[in-house]
Design an enzyme around this catalytic site. Structure first.
Site, PDB file in Angstrom:
ATOM      1  N   ASN A   8       0.869  -1.177   0.000  1.00 12.18           N
ATOM      2  CA  ASN A   8       0.000   0.000   0.000  1.00 12.18           C
ATOM      3  C   ASN A   8       0.902   1.222   0.000  1.00 12.18           C
ATOM      4  OD1 ASN A   8      -1.830   2.048   0.540  1.00 12.18           O
ATOM      5  ND2 ASN A   8      -2.885   0.954   2.172  1.00 12.18           N
ATOM      6  N   ARG A  95      -2.675  -2.005  -3.395  1.00 14.97           N
ATOM      7  CA  ARG A  95      -3.697  -0.957  -3.466  1.00 14.97           C
ATOM      8  C   ARG A  95      -3.351  -0.053  -4.642  1.00 14.97           C
ATOM      9  NH1 ARG A  95      -3.431   4.405  -0.463  1.00 14.97           N
ATOM     10  NH2 ARG A  95      -5.429   5.413  -0.859  1.00 14.97           N
ATOM     11  N   HIS A 183     -11.003   5.840  -1.402  1.00  8.94           N
ATOM     12  CA  HIS A 183     -10.959   5.196  -0.075  1.00  8.94           C
ATOM     13  C   HIS A 183     -11.890   3.987  -0.015  1.00  8.94           C
ATOM     14  CE1 HIS A 183      -9.461   9.216   1.781  1.00  8.94           C
ATOM     15  NE2 HIS A 183      -8.448   8.368   1.689  1.00  8.94           N
ATOM     16  N   ARG A 241      -4.058  18.878   0.641  1.00 10.02           N
ATOM     17  CA  ARG A 241      -5.006  19.054  -0.468  1.00 10.02           C
ATOM     18  C   ARG A 241      -6.118  20.010  -0.064  1.00 10.02           C
ATOM     19  NH1 ARG A 241      -6.024  12.798  -1.666  1.00 10.02           N
ATOM     20  NH2 ARG A 241      -4.597  12.471   0.081  1.00 10.02           N
ATOM     21  N   GLY A 329      -6.775   7.704  10.324  1.00 11.80           N
ATOM     22  CA  GLY A 329      -5.843   8.078  11.378  1.00 11.80           C
ATOM     23  C   GLY A 329      -6.375   9.119  12.338  1.00 11.80           C
ATOM     24  N   GLU A 332      -9.958   7.799  13.997  1.00  7.91           N
ATOM     25  CA  GLU A 332      -9.800   6.747  15.004  1.00  7.91           C
ATOM     26  C   GLU A 332      -9.144   7.255  16.290  1.00  7.91           C
ATOM     27  OE1 GLU A 332      -7.500   3.657  13.166  1.00  7.91           O
ATOM     28  OE2 GLU A 332      -8.776   3.654  11.387  1.00  7.91           O
ATOM     29  N   GLU A 380      -7.108  -1.563   5.513  1.00  7.81           N
ATOM     30  CA  GLU A 380      -7.061  -1.739   4.064  1.00  7.81           C
ATOM     31  C   GLU A 380      -6.231  -2.963   3.687  1.00  7.81           C
ATOM     32  OE1 GLU A 380      -7.368   2.885   2.554  1.00  7.81           O
ATOM     33  OE2 GLU A 380      -5.436   2.127   3.276  1.00  7.81           O
TER      34      GLU A 380
END
Length: 393
Positions: A8, A95, A183, A241, A329, A332, A380
């Site tokens: 990933n 991924r 995602h 972003r 991240g 959670e 993931e």
């Protein structure tokens, strides 16, 4: 033992995991995290219980940036050969951020598919080049091992037409200018977790909140809509972003500031978001929350405001929200961000149990809350391993 390696990759990081196959199911054995690989690389390796067994800095000073993902793979394979030589790799599962309209299912990758996937690099310039580079690097190291590609767009492939369309001339939609969503591996994992808890039938919004952030509305197992669209720029502001922006701003920058395409791309992907709003302070949410800077606080507030606004929008698409799940991240690990978002969403009937929230409990809403609010860690890598088994069975 038969094993699967997951890969990933991001622009400056690489996450990987080694799974042994037990009764046709992937069982985690080791997790690898290589971070900051373009500057001062660090490698951390944990066992299946989360115990840290290796934590060291890597010396990549003599390696050109273009070769550092290959160097990361070399490190992982060397470690496996030295410490887990009983594992026999049967597949490597990757991924890949963008699968476009062609790929709504994971596939075993061949040269022709790699060429097709390169067409999507302009749509995911932060991730797609590195995803494909890692597939090529793994093939060069282990040409006899099948390479499986799993796409972040897969979960959203059945979104209704109105969720995919832009109000542009119809021929542009036919050419592929449409909303794809991202995602997806994370959302698929969360949905499977909700199935195990017998609450997957609820109208659910999942917020994958991190340096890359999006939200998804899920109804009866299907993605109804997502905040990310044609690219991974849309939605709330992210680490670097910008998130959603009036396209007129881009026209202004081109005409009045004489910015070309490359300059605008760099601005939107690498200089904006939390980093930009904080005045260049940081793109890390934990550092923003710890800072006394007014600009850092503004970046936090803007993020929470936009996430809450997206929850309202997705709730309208669902025609009612019954469950909200925080993952990623930030989702959670940050009780403060969850609290700020839920405070702005009180009008939906959301009530938070502050003690449960601070304790990172799975359910952080009160018994009287009209919306069940959960915190579930995403995985993931688990989905990558599972899909590899499904493709190669």
């Amino acid at each position: 033992m038969s094993s699967i390696l997951t890969v990933n990759g991001g622009s400056s990081s690489l996450k990987s995991a080694l799974y042994k196959v037990v009764a046709d199911q992937p069982e985690l054995h080791y997790n690898f995290k290589l971070s900051n690989i373009l500057a001062q690389p660090r490698a951390q390796i944990k066992d299946a219980d989360g115990n840290l067994i290796t934590d060291l800095k890597l010396d990549f000073a003599a390696i050109d940036e273009s070769g550092r993902h290959q160097a990361c793979l070399d490190f992982i394979f060397a470690w496996i050969n030295s410490h887990a030589h009983e594992h026999k790799l049967t597949a490597i599962s990757h991924r890949v951020v963008h699968g476009g309209e062609r790929y709504s299912q994971p596939v075993e990758v061949c040269d022709q598919q790699l060429e097709q996937l390169r067409e999507y690099i302009p749509l995911a310039p932060l991730h797609q080049p590195y995803n494909l580079k890692l597939i090529e690097a793994c093939h060069a190291l282990l040409p006899e091992i099948p390479q499986v590609a799993c796409f972040d767009t897969m979960f959203h492939s059945q979104m209704p037409l109105e969720a995919k369309q832009f109000a542009l001339p119809r021929e542009m939609y036919d050419e592929g200018i449409r909303r794809y969503g991202f995602h997806g591996l994370s959302y698929e994992y969360i949905y499977r977790q909700l199935e195990q808890r017998d609450c997957a039938q609820l109208n659910t919004i999942v917020g994958h909140l991190g340096a890359g952030a999006s939200l998804c509305a899920i109804k009866e197992g299907l993605s109804i809509t997502s905040t990310m669209g044609f690219t991974a720029l849309d939605g709330p502001p992210m680490g670097t972003r910008c998130g959603a922006i009036d396209p007129g701003v881009l026209l202004y920058l081109m005409r009045e500031k004489a910015m070309d395409v490359d300059a605008i791309e760099k601005l939107l992907y690498k200089k904006s978001g939390w980093l930009g709003v904080s005045g260049g302070l940081t793109s890390e949410m934990a550092e923003l929350l710890a800072s006394d800077s007014q600009q850092a606080r503004e970046a936090v507030n803007l993020f929470c405001y936009r996430v809450a606004r997206e929850i309202g929008s997705l709730g309208a698409a669902l025609e009612g929200i019954e469950q909200l799940v925080f993952t990623g991240g930030v989702g959670e690990n940050s009780a403060e961000i969850r609290s700020l978002v839920c405070q702005r969403s009180r009008w939906l009937g959301i009530e938070i149990d502050d003690a449960a929230n601070r304790a990172n409990a799975e359910i952080i809403s009160t018994p009287g809350s009209r919306v069940c609010v959960r915190v579930i860690a995403t995985d993931e890598e688990q989905m990558l391993a599972q899909h590899a088994l499904e493709v190669l069975e």
